[in-house]
Design a protein around this motif. Structure first.
Motif, PDB file in Angstrom:
ATOM      1  N   SER A  82       0.871  -1.175   0.000  1.00  0.00           N
ATOM      2  CA  SER A  82       0.000   0.000   0.000  1.00  0.00           C
ATOM      3  C   SER A  82       0.906   1.223   0.000  1.00  0.00           C
ATOM      4  O   SER A  82       2.008   1.189   0.549  1.00  0.00           O
ATOM      5  CB  SER A  82      -0.911   0.007   1.233  1.00  0.00           C
ATOM      6  OG  SER A  82      -0.142   0.005   2.420  1.00  0.00           O
ATOM      7  N   ALA A  83       0.472   2.262  -0.642  1.00  0.00           N
ATOM      8  CA  ALA A  83       1.294   3.465  -0.782  1.00  0.00           C
ATOM      9  C   ALA A  83       0.767   4.565   0.130  1.00  0.00           C
ATOM     10  O   ALA A  83      -0.423   4.905   0.094  1.00  0.00           O
ATOM     11  CB  ALA A  83       1.284   3.941  -2.232  1.00  0.00           C
ATOM     12  N   ARG A  84       1.668   5.098   0.947  1.00  0.00           N
ATOM     13  CA  ARG A  84       1.312   6.242   1.780  1.00  0.00           C
ATOM     14  C   ARG A  84       1.335   7.524   0.929  1.00  0.00           C
ATOM     15  O   ARG A  84       1.940   7.530  -0.151  1.00  0.00           O
ATOM     16  CB  ARG A  84       2.309   6.367   2.928  1.00  0.00           C
ATOM     17  CG  ARG A  84       2.358   5.150   3.857  1.00  0.00           C
ATOM     18  CD  ARG A  84       3.538   5.233   4.807  1.00  0.00           C
ATOM     19  NE  ARG A  84       4.803   5.260   4.055  1.00  0.00           N
ATOM     20  CZ  ARG A  84       5.989   5.437   4.608  1.00  0.00           C
ATOM     21  NH1 ARG A  84       6.081   5.613   5.934  1.00  0.00           N
ATOM     22  NH2 ARG A  84       7.091   5.451   3.867  1.00  0.00           N
ATOM     23  N   ASP A 109      10.089   1.698  -4.938  1.00  0.00           N
ATOM     24  CA  ASP A 109      11.536   1.898  -4.849  1.00  0.00           C
ATOM     25  C   ASP A 109      12.094   1.809  -6.257  1.00  0.00           C
ATOM     26  O   ASP A 109      11.818   0.841  -6.977  1.00  0.00           O
ATOM     27  CB  ASP A 109      12.159   0.834  -3.949  1.00  0.00           C
ATOM     28  CG  ASP A 109      13.631   1.080  -3.672  1.00  0.00           C
ATOM     29  OD1 ASP A 109      14.317   1.642  -4.553  1.00  0.00           O
ATOM     30  OD2 ASP A 109      14.106   0.690  -2.592  1.00  0.00           O
ATOM     31  N   ALA A 110      12.904   2.811  -6.656  1.00  0.00           N
ATOM     32  CA  ALA A 110      13.431   2.838  -8.022  1.00  0.00           C
ATOM     33  C   ALA A 110      14.295   1.624  -8.326  1.00  0.00           C
ATOM     34  O   ALA A 110      14.463   1.254  -9.492  1.00  0.00           O
ATOM     35  CB  ALA A 110      14.237   4.116  -8.241  1.00  0.00           C
ATOM     36  N   GLU A 111      14.838   0.956  -7.303  1.00  0.00           N
ATOM     37  CA  GLU A 111      15.732  -0.170  -7.506  1.00  0.00           C
ATOM     38  C   GLU A 111      15.048  -1.521  -7.317  1.00  0.00           C
ATOM     39  O   GLU A 111      15.694  -2.552  -7.407  1.00  0.00           O
ATOM     40  CB  GLU A 111      16.914  -0.071  -6.522  1.00  0.00           C
ATOM     41  CG  GLU A 111      17.687   1.236  -6.616  1.00  0.00           C
ATOM     42  CD  GLU A 111      18.254   1.465  -8.014  1.00  0.00           C
ATOM     43  OE1 GLU A 111      18.655   0.468  -8.660  1.00  0.00           O
ATOM     44  OE2 GLU A 111      18.292   2.621  -8.455  1.00  0.00           O
ATOM     45  N   ARG A 112      13.733  -1.500  -7.078  1.00  0.00           N
ATOM     46  CA  ARG A 112      13.036  -2.760  -6.846  1.00  0.00           C
ATOM     47  C   ARG A 112      11.744  -2.792  -7.646  1.00  0.00           C
ATOM     48  O   ARG A 112      11.165  -1.746  -7.973  1.00  0.00           O
ATOM     49  CB  ARG A 112      12.717  -2.927  -5.352  1.00  0.00           C
ATOM     50  CG  ARG A 112      13.971  -2.940  -4.460  1.00  0.00           C
ATOM     51  CD  ARG A 112      13.608  -3.289  -3.026  1.00  0.00           C
ATOM     52  NE  ARG A 112      12.901  -4.566  -2.965  1.00  0.00           N
ATOM     53  CZ  ARG A 112      13.498  -5.763  -3.045  1.00  0.00           C
ATOM     54  NH1 ARG A 112      14.814  -5.824  -3.202  1.00  0.00           N
ATOM     55  NH2 ARG A 112      12.800  -6.865  -2.975  1.00  0.00           N
ATOM     56  N   PRO A 113      11.251  -3.997  -7.955  1.00  0.00           N
ATOM     57  CA  PRO A 113      10.060  -4.107  -8.806  1.00  0.00           C
ATOM     58  C   PRO A 113       8.740  -3.886  -8.076  1.00  0.00           C
ATOM     59  O   PRO A 113       7.679  -3.807  -8.707  1.00  0.00           O
ATOM     60  CB  PRO A 113      10.144  -5.548  -9.320  1.00  0.00           C
ATOM     61  CG  PRO A 113      10.836  -6.296  -8.224  1.00  0.00           C
ATOM     62  CD  PRO A 113      11.838  -5.328  -7.662  1.00  0.00           C
ATOM     63  N   ASP A 114       8.775  -3.791  -6.751  1.00  0.00           N
ATOM     64  CA  ASP A 114       7.533  -3.735  -5.979  1.00  0.00           C
ATOM     65  C   ASP A 114       6.692  -2.523  -6.350  1.00  0.00           C
ATOM     66  O   ASP A 114       7.194  -1.392  -6.408  1.00  0.00           O
ATOM     67  CB  ASP A 114       7.855  -3.667  -4.485  1.00  0.00           C
ATOM     68  CG  ASP A 114       8.780  -4.796  -4.052  1.00  0.00           C
ATOM     69  OD1 ASP A 114       8.618  -5.912  -4.574  1.00  0.00           O
ATOM     70  OD2 ASP A 114       9.653  -4.549  -3.203  1.00  0.00           O
ATOM     71  N   VAL A 115       5.404  -2.775  -6.605  1.00  0.00           N
ATOM     72  CA  VAL A 115       4.474  -1.695  -6.934  1.00  0.00           C
ATOM     73  C   VAL A 115       3.251  -1.788  -6.040  1.00  0.00           C
ATOM     74  O   VAL A 115       2.949  -2.838  -5.475  1.00  0.00           O
ATOM     75  CB  VAL A 115       4.035  -1.746  -8.417  1.00  0.00           C
ATOM     76  CG1 VAL A 115       5.216  -1.534  -9.346  1.00  0.00           C
ATOM     77  CG2 VAL A 115       3.323  -3.059  -8.721  1.00  0.00           C
ATOM     78  N   ALA A 116       2.549  -0.679  -5.922  1.00  0.00           N
ATOM     79  CA  ALA A 116       1.303  -0.626  -5.165  1.00  0.00           C
ATOM     80  C   ALA A 116       0.230  -0.035  -6.059  1.00  0.00           C
ATOM     81  O   ALA A 116       0.482   0.916  -6.812  1.00  0.00           O
ATOM     82  CB  ALA A 116       1.465   0.226  -3.908  1.00  0.00           C
ATOM     83  N   LEU A 117      -0.969  -0.615  -5.996  1.00  0.00           N
ATOM     84  CA  LEU A 117      -2.094  -0.065  -6.750  1.00  0.00           C
ATOM     85  C   LEU A 117      -2.475   1.287  -6.151  1.00  0.00           C
ATOM     86  O   LEU A 117      -2.518   1.440  -4.924  1.00  0.00           O
ATOM     87  CB  LEU A 117      -3.295  -1.009  -6.677  1.00  0.00           C
ATOM     88  CG  LEU A 117      -3.116  -2.421  -7.258  1.00  0.00           C
ATOM     89  CD1 LEU A 117      -4.394  -3.220  -7.055  1.00  0.00           C
ATOM     90  CD2 LEU A 117      -2.767  -2.345  -8.737  1.00  0.00           C
ATOM     91  N   LEU A 118      -2.759   2.249  -6.994  1.00  0.00           N
ATOM     92  CA  LEU A 118      -3.170   3.568  -6.525  1.00  0.00           C
ATOM     93  C   LEU A 118      -4.666   3.728  -6.729  1.00  0.00           C
ATOM     94  O   LEU A 118      -5.161   3.770  -7.859  1.00  0.00           O
ATOM     95  CB  LEU A 118      -2.406   4.663  -7.273  1.00  0.00           C
ATOM     96  CG  LEU A 118      -0.885   4.646  -7.108  1.00  0.00           C
ATOM     97  CD1 LEU A 118      -0.268   5.847  -7.814  1.00  0.00           C
ATOM     98  CD2 LEU A 118      -0.490   4.635  -5.636  1.00  0.00           C
ATOM     99  N   ASP A 119      -5.375   3.773  -5.611  1.00  0.00           N
ATOM    100  CA  ASP A 119      -6.829   3.939  -5.668  1.00  0.00           C
ATOM    101  C   ASP A 119      -7.251   4.812  -4.496  1.00  0.00           C
ATOM    102  O   ASP A 119      -7.176   4.376  -3.336  1.00  0.00           O
ATOM    103  CB  ASP A 119      -7.518   2.573  -5.595  1.00  0.00           C
ATOM    104  CG  ASP A 119      -9.033   2.697  -5.710  1.00  0.00           C
ATOM    105  OD1 ASP A 119      -9.487   3.680  -6.313  1.00  0.00           O
ATOM    106  OD2 ASP A 119      -9.745   1.816  -5.174  1.00  0.00           O
ATOM    107  N   PRO A 120      -7.608   6.081  -4.770  1.00  0.00           N
ATOM    108  CA  PRO A 120      -7.776   6.665  -6.111  1.00  0.00           C
ATOM    109  C   PRO A 120      -6.427   7.025  -6.736  1.00  0.00           C
ATOM    110  O   PRO A 120      -5.458   7.243  -6.036  1.00  0.00           O
ATOM    111  CB  PRO A 120      -8.608   7.914  -5.840  1.00  0.00           C
ATOM    112  CG  PRO A 120      -8.217   8.298  -4.434  1.00  0.00           C
ATOM    113  CD  PRO A 120      -7.979   7.019  -3.697  1.00  0.00           C
ATOM    114  N   ALA A 121      -6.439   7.091  -8.059  1.00  0.00           N
ATOM    115  CA  ALA A 121      -5.218   7.445  -8.788  1.00  0.00           C
ATOM    116  C   ALA A 121      -4.970   8.947  -8.678  1.00  0.00           C
ATOM    117  O   ALA A 121      -5.901   9.739  -8.466  1.00  0.00           O
ATOM    118  CB  ALA A 121      -5.363   7.045 -10.255  1.00  0.00           C
TER     119      ALA A 121
END
Length: 408
Positions: free
Chosen positions: A57-59, A135-147
């Motif tokens: 999850s993205a803060r 992280d620019a050096e890692r593949p981990d992504v978080a869904l953005l909702d709301p975008a």
């Protein structure tokens, strides 16, 4: 850290089980239940933590940083799979994506996220979503909702990402200080050390016995030595209940009741083997009565008697307990089985009160009762200890014969 605490509690619990089985937990019987009560919730919490480890999850600050560094991009859903775990009825899903990164070639990765049920249809295969690379050096992504502003419109109009083929998987080892599930890496040896610390903390109070077992001393000998070391059993654990029918005990217990009552005027005293229940004046000269008990060596006032006497007749119900020959109780009780033919394990009960039986010529009488599963009997004696009337009893007993001879 819950896992560190859990390791110590498990060690403590295991030691408690071992000592319980070996019967060496005297004085520490509570340790088993307490450690079990702490261990189970900790295991549940650690299990929940493991289940949700890796959920991304993205803060807000993460999103702002990703926008500044061009790490917000579109991604195509390849597969959405429910893990079977839910939180607040929302499923935890594993989502495999092709990320159209703006800073490197497209790549495939998998993220875990708690998905709102209302959004689940929009995460089917081929859907285009907005993600942030954490992280620019890692593949981990978080869904953005709301975008972020404008990105949802870009995703809705997209045709390029929607047609992207599956890209190579970006493989990356665990983040520094983390394991593959994203949990803080804790060396197994540290968990083992903490378990041993918990084990040792529980064993420490009986360390001498534990050492003797390790050195090969038979368990029976260790248990015997532990019992001897605990000291003699207290009087309250070994002494039988006081026999209040015995002449050596009856008068003393009655005197204790009189001391608590503050006077010697009572309406009745009931003796039941190892305790006494009596009713006497609330205070000298009072028109009310209280209930008094003697049990386990102590006399006490229990409060108002259930049935209060009529003030007009109260003087005729009172008697002075110091004027009663309490030594007569023992020989009277001893006669009851022979006179009635009844032998009850709890013995008879004796009620001392103002005389009510016409055959009694003394001011006070002893009323005795005894019963078993099939028969009961009632005897009355005067203040000299002479039995003057009998009723009931087993067939052929003196009490039955007396009742028949006196027409019931």
């Amino acid at each position: 850290m819950l896992r560190l605490l859990l390791s110590a509690v498990i060690g403590f619990f295991v030691a408690s089980v071992v000592l319980r089985v070996a019967d060496l937990d005297a004085g520490w019987e509570w340790a088993f239940g307490v450690s079990l009560g702490v261990m189970v919730p900790l295991m549940v919490l650690v299990s929940i933590g493991r289940t949700f480890a890796g959920a991304r999850s993205a803060r807000p600050q993460d999103v702002e940083a990703a926008l500044r560094e061009n790490r917000v991009s579109l991604a195509k859903v390849l597969e959405t799979r429910a893990t079977g775990t839910t939180i607040n009825d929302q499923p935890l899903c594993e989502i495999r994506l092709v990320v159209a990164s703006r800073t490197r070639p497209a790549y495939t990765t998998t993220t875990r996220s708690v998905v709102n049920l209302g959004r689940l249809p929009g995460l089917q295969r081929g859907a285009v979503v907005v993600v942030a690379q954490l992280d620019a050096e890692r593949p981990d992504v978080a869904l953005l909702d709301p975008a972020p502003a404008g990105w949802q419109e870009i995703a809705d109009r997209d045709t390029h990402v929607r047609d992207l083929p599956e890209a190579p998987v970006w493989e990356a080892g665990p983040a520094r200080g983390r394991d593959r599930r994203g949990l803080i890496r804790i060396p197994a040896v540290l968990l083992l050390v903490l378990a041993l610390v918990g084990f040792g903390a529980r064993v420490w109070p009986v360390r001498d016995e534990a050492l003797a077992l390790v050195q090969g001393t038979p368990l029976e000998e260790v248990q015997a030595e532990a019992g001897a070391a605990s000291g003699p059993v207290t009087d309250t654990e070994t002494d039988a209940p006081v026999d209040l029918f015995a002449a050596a005990n009856t008068r003393g217990a009655v005197d204790d009741l009189a001391a608590v009552a503050g006077g010697t005027q009572f309406t009745e005293v009931g003796i039941y083997g190892d305790y006494i229940v009596a009713e006497g004046l609330t205070a000298p000269g009072a028109p009310t009565t209280d209930r008094y008990t003697w049990r386990d060596g102590e006399a006490a006032r229990d409060g108002a008697a259930t049935i209060q006497p009529d003030p007009a007749t109260l003087p005729d119900e009172l008697f002075d307990v110091t004027a009663v020959d309490w030594s007569l109780v023992e020989p009277l009780v001893a006669q009851v089985p022979e006179l009635t033919g009844i032998t009850a394990p709890d013995g008879p009960s004796v009620l001392v009160r103002r005389a009510t039986d016409p055959a009694v010529t003394t001011p006070v009488e002893f009323h005795l009762w005894l019963g078993d599963e099939y028969y009961d009997a009632f005897l009355t004696a005067d203040a000299t200890g002479t039995v003057v009337s009998m009723h009931g009893g087993r067939p052929g007993s003196p009490s039955e014969a007396w009742e028949a001879a006196h027409a019931g």
